[in-house]
Design a protein around this motif. Sequence first.
Motif, PDB file in Angstrom:
ATOM      1  N   ASP A 193      39.397  33.114  42.171  1.00  0.00           N
ATOM      2  CA  ASP A 193      40.161  34.260  41.687  1.00  0.00           C
ATOM      3  C   ASP A 193      41.518  34.287  42.374  1.00  0.00           C
ATOM      4  N   ARG A 409      41.554  38.763  36.508  1.00  0.00           N
ATOM      5  CA  ARG A 409      41.275  39.552  35.305  1.00  0.00           C
ATOM      6  C   ARG A 409      42.524  40.293  34.834  1.00  0.00           C
ATOM      7  N   ARG A 412      45.055  37.765  33.527  1.00  0.00           N
ATOM      8  CA  ARG A 412      44.570  37.207  32.262  1.00  0.00           C
ATOM      9  C   ARG A 412      44.805  38.173  31.109  1.00  0.00           C
TER      10      ARG A 412
END
Length: 529
Positions: A193, A409, A412
């Motif tokens: 991540d 996240r 993205r």
Amino acid sequence: MLVKTRTATLQGISARPVTVETKISRGIQCTLVGLPDNAVKESLKRVDSALAESGFRMPGKKILINLSPAGLPKEGTAFDLAMAVGIMAASEQIPHEKLEGFLMLGELSLDGSLLPVRGVLSAAVLAKEMGCKGLWVPRANAREAALVDGIEVYGLDHLGQVVTILDGTQEAGTHTIGTPNMGTLGPQVDDLDFSEVMGQESCKRAMEIAAAGGHNILLIGPPGAGKTMMAQRLPTILPPLAASEALETTLIHSLAQNHLADSLVSARPFRSPHHTISDVALVGGGAPPQPGEISLAHNGVLFLDEFPEFKRTTLEVLRQPLEEGCVTISRAKASVRYPSRFMLVASMNPCPCGFLDHPTLPCSCSPVEVQKYRNKISGPLLDRIDLHVPVSPPSYEDLTAPTPSEDSRTIRGRVLRARKIQASRFHNSPGCFTNAQMSSRMVRECCALDSHAQWILKTAMERHGLSARAYTRILKVARTIADLENSPKIGVNHLAEAIRFRGLDRPSFGSGQSSGFASYPLRKVGGGR
């Protein structure tokens, strides 16, 4: 008696139909024609033993087998099953009328059992396109073939099971594409991540731009600055694979025997070959031709760490695939084409010792050594890399910051919104999915500049001697930056940021002086989000 059975041969990642014509007449000779290679010629010996062990017999007559079309080279052992079934039908040991509409592949062992073969997924795609009513494959390949929706797949353990299929006592197994266990290749979102990357906001911004527009990117920085760490996390902010992309990616990995045969690839590939890799291993080739790393990275990321350490000849083979998204391997007998639409991510040190322009450590390299190191990468190859990104080592404050960095996240989400804008823009342009893939005509249509922006770009080109390809790449990157800001037009700030990421085009690079990355105004990192 003449009987025809159907099989297939591989050409690139696609399967080509092959008709096995078997004729039995008076005599004792057994002949195989149709450009077979040695593995195909040896099939007759395997078929003879397999028939005997399965309760059938090899007719003591003249057998002529033609693999049609005769001008297409045939390679491998996948023809065994079709040849055995053709001999059984031509000698009236099984009814030939029921063979119509079946495509069959498989290698026979001497005891009649079926062994797995390559390219079954490609054959399943072909069988569906041809409208076949069923596909016969070894049971080990059955789930791979069943990944193609709309085709009945019969998995066979033994040659004797052919009778059960023709009698209707063996049922076909079918699956819907995407329903089997989804295999994975490359880093997973749960494992890596961007929140683990401390500091490096400018570099993470560049990675976001690259992901949003499908751009190639080069990271330049000292050892330990985090170049590899960020490259490994790029797949976590890329859009998920569409069903068609997953199938195409699986076809390549299935062909290379690099992938579990019972699942589709669900994650975008991440390939990171060592710098000692050969030209053939990178681009593909061999006998028979195999896909290389650039094709195995199709629809994903190809990461080349220590970029200048690769052989120059090896790097130069990347030029055509980077432009065309495919590679053609030509040999004396035939040419094959493999798809290779990938994002290139490369990393390098700024000099041989790695500490040129380091904020605290001195560089021990002379200007000649620095230039020689840089010259390992040719100008035409650099032209094809859209973003040249300096990576500075993180400070102590960055590493100990109490607030975690922005996670994958969140990044993205912005990438997906930009990709959605591009999907709408290119919905009438087949083969174009991202800004990086725009043609020259599309760049003129989609990347119009006002007079002020044109002046800035003209100044940059004259000052740094940018090529026409660099000019186009800058416009494509600027278009992506505008998409991230949901801006219908390319503004001056978008263009300035795109120009900023062409650092290696500037003469001051490698001189031991500032590389001039601040020569143009740059919008605040994270601004407008």
